[in-house]
Design a protein around this motif. Structure first.
Motif, PDB file in Angstrom:
ATOM      1  N   ALA A   1      -3.980   6.889   0.541  1.00  0.00           N
ATOM      2  CA  ALA A   1      -3.448   5.692   0.208  1.00  0.00           C
ATOM      3  C   ALA A   1      -3.983   4.938  -0.907  1.00  0.00           C
TER       4      ALA A   1
ATOM      5  N   ASP B   1       5.788   3.749   2.631  1.00  0.00           N
ATOM      6  CA  ASP B   1       5.055   3.121   3.499  1.00  0.00           C
ATOM      7  C   ASP B   1       4.395   3.988   4.415  1.00  0.00           C
ATOM      8  N   LEU B   2       3.511   3.757   5.394  1.00  0.00           N
ATOM      9  CA  LEU B   2       2.734   4.473   6.259  1.00  0.00           C
ATOM     10  C   LEU B   2       3.775   4.884   7.380  1.00  0.00           C
ATOM     11  N   GLU B   3       4.552   4.056   7.969  1.00  0.00           N
ATOM     12  CA  GLU B   3       5.530   4.350   9.032  1.00  0.00           C
ATOM     13  C   GLU B   3       6.328   5.426   8.601  1.00  0.00           C
TER      14      GLU B   3
ATOM     15  N   ASP C   1      -6.938   9.315   9.862  1.00  0.00           N
ATOM     16  CA  ASP C   1      -6.482   8.168  10.672  1.00  0.00           C
ATOM     17  C   ASP C   1      -4.823   8.637  10.887  1.00  0.00           C
ATOM     18  N   VAL C   2      -4.189   9.271  10.154  1.00  0.00           N
ATOM     19  CA  VAL C   2      -2.690   9.678  10.081  1.00  0.00           C
ATOM     20  C   VAL C   2      -2.653  10.644  11.401  1.00  0.00           C
TER      21      VAL C   2
ATOM     22  N   GLU D   1      -3.001   9.136  14.563  1.00  0.00           N
ATOM     23  CA  GLU D   1      -1.807   8.604  15.007  1.00  0.00           C
ATOM     24  C   GLU D   1      -0.607   9.625  15.212  1.00  0.00           C
TER      25      GLU D   1
ATOM     26  N   TYR E   1       1.574   5.163   0.166  1.00  0.00           N
ATOM     27  CA  TYR E   1       0.946   6.549   0.890  1.00  0.00           C
ATOM     28  C   TYR E   1       1.651   7.828   0.272  1.00  0.00           C
TER      29      TYR E   1
ATOM     30  N   VAL F   1      -6.634   8.742   4.005  1.00  0.00           N
ATOM     31  CA  VAL F   1      -6.533   8.461   5.346  1.00  0.00           C
ATOM     32  C   VAL F   1      -5.921   9.522   5.958  1.00  0.00           C
TER      33      VAL F   1
ATOM     34  N   ILE G   1       4.549   9.023   8.278  1.00  0.00           N
ATOM     35  CA  ILE G   1       4.316   9.368   9.501  1.00  0.00           C
ATOM     36  C   ILE G   1       5.567   9.960  10.126  1.00  0.00           C
TER      37      ILE G   1
ATOM     38  N   THR H   1       0.919  -1.175   0.043  1.00  0.00           N
ATOM     39  CA  THR H   1       0.062   0.033  -0.132  1.00  0.00           C
ATOM     40  C   THR H   1       0.962   1.086   0.097  1.00  0.00           C
TER      41      THR H   1
END
Length: 115
Positions: A62, A41-43, A76-77, A80, A19, A73, A46, A17
Motif C-alpha cells: 500500500a 482500493d483495498l476493498e 493484514d490482507v 482479512e 494497493y 500490508v 481483496i 491509498t
C-alpha cells in the motif's frame, strides 16, 4: 539555477491509498499487476483476490503519495481474507490459501475443556 521538472511515475491518486499485488506466473516470473486507478482500493483488491483474479499472489503493498508513505500490508490482507472466508463458510483457492498461510500463518483452533 532552476531544476528541470520531471513528471512523476506514480499516477495522481489524490488522497487515495493505492494497493498493488505482486503476482507470479510460473516461468514468466513475477510482476506488480497492472490495475485501473479506480480498482486499487483495498476493498476491490481483496474482492479480486478472493474471486481468483490473481495467479499466485505473493505480496500486497500500500502507498499514499500525498502522505508520503508505503507499507507491506500482506499480513493484514491475509488475515482479512481468512476472516471473510470463515464468516461466509467459504474455501479459498489453493494459490490464495498459500498466500494466507505465508502471511498469516496457520489458524489456531482453540480447545474446549470437557468436564
Amino acid at each position: 539555477m532552476t531544476r528541470a521538472w520531471t513528471p512523476s511515475l506514480v499516477p495522481d491518486a489524490g488522497e487515495q491509498t493505492v494497493y498493488l499485488v505482486l503476482d507470479c506466473f510460473d516461468r514468466a516470473g513475477c510482476a506488480w499487476r497492472e490495475a485501473d486507478v479506480a480498482a486499487t482500493d483495498l476493498e476491490t483488491v481483496i474482492a479480486d483476490l478472493m474471486s481468483g483474479q490473481y495467479n499466485d499472489p505473493q505480496r500486497v503493498i500500500a502507498f499514499n503519495t500525498a502522505e508520503r508513505w508505503a507499507d507491506d500490508v500482506s499480513e493484514d490482507v491475509a488475515r482479512e481474507i481468512r476472516r471473510r472466508a470463515d464468516r461466509n463458510y467459504e474455501d479459498v483457492t489453493s494459490s490464495l490459501d498459500d498466500f494466507v498461510l505465508r502471511h498469516a500463518g496457520r489458524e489456531r483452533q482453540l480447545t474446549l475443556k470437557l468436564a
